[in-house]
Design a protein around this motif. Structure first.
Motif, PDB file in Angstrom:
ATOM      1  N   GLN A   3       0.780  -1.278   0.303  1.00 34.06           N
ATOM      2  CA  GLN A   3       0.335  -0.432  -0.015  1.00 34.06           C
ATOM      3  C   GLN A   3       1.022   1.114   0.193  1.00 34.06           C
ATOM      4  OE1 GLN A   3      -2.613   2.366   3.173  1.00 34.06           O
ATOM      5  NE2 GLN A   3      -3.846   0.572   2.086  1.00 34.06           N
ATOM      6  N   THR A   4       1.972   0.915   0.494  1.00 32.72           N
ATOM      7  CA  THR A   4       2.885   2.237   0.734  1.00 32.72           C
ATOM      8  C   THR A   4       3.167   2.661  -0.919  1.00 32.72           C
ATOM      9  OG1 THR A   4       3.457   1.567   2.874  1.00 32.72           O
ATOM     10  CG2 THR A   4       4.976   3.243   1.850  1.00 32.72           C
ATOM     11  N   LYS A  24       0.738   4.383  -2.672  1.00 31.99           N
ATOM     12  CA  LYS A  24       0.317   5.495  -2.546  1.00 31.99           C
ATOM     13  C   LYS A  24       1.909   6.707  -2.615  1.00 31.99           C
ATOM     14  CE  LYS A  24      -0.733   5.897   1.644  1.00 31.99           C
ATOM     15  NZ  LYS A  24       0.011   6.321   3.909  1.00 31.99           N
ATOM     16  N   TRP A  76      -3.182  10.586  -4.051  1.00 37.23           N
ATOM     17  CA  TRP A  76      -3.341   9.266  -2.939  1.00 37.23           C
ATOM     18  C   TRP A  76      -4.402  10.711  -1.994  1.00 37.23           C
ATOM     19  CZ3 TRP A  76      -3.708   4.542  -1.829  1.00 37.23           C
ATOM     20  CH2 TRP A  76      -3.743   3.882  -0.684  1.00 37.23           C
ATOM     21  N   GLY A  79      -6.261   9.147   0.645  1.00 35.18           N
ATOM     22  CA  GLY A  79      -7.542   8.253   1.913  1.00 35.18           C
ATOM     23  C   GLY A  79      -6.402   9.052   3.735  1.00 35.18           C
ATOM     24  N   ASP A 116      -5.088   6.679   6.044  1.00 35.85           N
ATOM     25  CA  ASP A 116      -4.283   5.667   6.452  1.00 35.85           C
ATOM     26  C   ASP A 116      -5.452   4.452   6.722  1.00 35.85           C
ATOM     27  OD1 ASP A 116      -1.969   4.955   7.846  1.00 35.85           O
ATOM     28  OD2 ASP A 116      -2.915   4.661   9.990  1.00 35.85           O
ATOM     29  N   THR A 166      -8.487  -0.069   1.252  1.00 33.18           N
ATOM     30  CA  THR A 166      -8.819   1.502   0.590  1.00 33.18           C
ATOM     31  C   THR A 166      -9.391   1.443  -1.122  1.00 33.18           C
ATOM     32  OG1 THR A 166      -7.009   1.615  -0.408  1.00 33.18           O
ATOM     33  CG2 THR A 166      -7.276   3.062   2.273  1.00 33.18           C
ATOM     34  N   ASN A 175      -7.743   5.536  -5.059  1.00 32.25           N
ATOM     35  CA  ASN A 175      -7.222   6.405  -4.161  1.00 32.25           C
ATOM     36  C   ASN A 175      -7.258   6.918  -3.001  1.00 32.25           C
ATOM     37  OD1 ASN A 175      -9.512   6.491  -3.322  1.00 32.25           O
ATOM     38  ND2 ASN A 175     -10.259   8.610  -4.715  1.00 32.25           N
ATOM     39  N   GLY A 176      -6.930   5.710  -1.577  1.00 31.61           N
ATOM     40  CA  GLY A 176      -7.155   5.781  -0.637  1.00 31.61           C
ATOM     41  C   GLY A 176      -8.444   6.143   0.178  1.00 31.61           C
TER      42      GLY A 176
END
Length: 213
Positions: free
Chosen positions: A107-108, A111, A118, A120, A122, A126, A129-130
């Motif tokens: 995920q990192t 991102k 992004w 989101g 945290d 998701t 787009n987060g």
């Protein structure tokens, strides 16, 4: 008036093994969702409401403090869990913690690629787009996943029941199972899983029979 209890739907041991094997070829996000649901016994809304801050990688625990729901015309919103006992801390297995580490790393990387796109906050699970995914997304995916692999139908909520049944079968005290599930009353757990408890009680009687022979 008498309230009839609905029987929960879960898998037999063979179907569980087939499902776990089939998960190995599925996208990491959905593997994490399904396996974390089994490992923790969380409700769907509780799973969807998880943020990375809720995962304690050092102590192998997960904190349940909120739940994500979705309503037509309102979209996704975050609320308090079902009841006071639903706010809880749950120990996670080492395998799930390692899987969460892999998922967090992936995920990192996503991102970084999206940069300012992004948006989101945290969230664990998701959209591209987060933003948090809709609770209907994993339920729809799970239904199609079972069908693709020729597995019996089971609602996503059945994973929570599967988690509890496995714990009971392994001899985990009912009080601990009830606490993990976030039930306000241990009698709720006992009522829902009466058949599983009776099965374990029969095993206990068989062991006693072996001892007394």
């Amino acid at each position: 008036p008498h309230v009839e209890r609905h029987k929960f739907v879960t898998f037999d041991e063979n179907s569980i093994r087939l499902m776990l094997n089939a998960l190995n070829d599925e996208p990491l996000k959905y593997r994490v969702i399904v396996l974390l649901a089994i490992d923790s016994g969380l409700r769907l809304g509780e799973l969807m409401g998880l943020k990375w801050a809720d995962i304690d990688f050092e102590n192998f625990t997960l904190s349940v403090t909120k739940s994500n729901q979705a309503l037509s015309g309102k979209g996704i919103f975050t609320k308090s869990p079902k009841n006071q006992s639903s706010v809880r801390k749950i120990a996670l297995s080492e395998n799930i913690i390692e899987l969460l580490r892999d998922y967090q790393q992936k995920q990192t990387e996503e991102k970084k690629l999206l940069a300012e796109k992004w948006i989101g906050e945290d969230w664990l699970f998701t959209q591209w787009n987060g933003l948090p995914i809709y609770p209907t997304t994993p339920t729809s995916w799970f239904r199609k996943f079972l069908k693709r692999h020729g597995l019996p139908h089971m609602p996503f909520h059945g994973l929570r029941h599967l988690s509890a049944t496995v714990l009971i079968a392994q001899g985990v005290p009912l009080k601990n199972v009830s606490s993990r599930l976030g039930h306000a009353d241990i009698r709720t757990t006992a009522n829902i899983y009466s058949e599983a408890l009776q099965s374990v009680d029969r095993q206990a009687a068989d062991k006693m029979d072996e001892f007394l022979q």
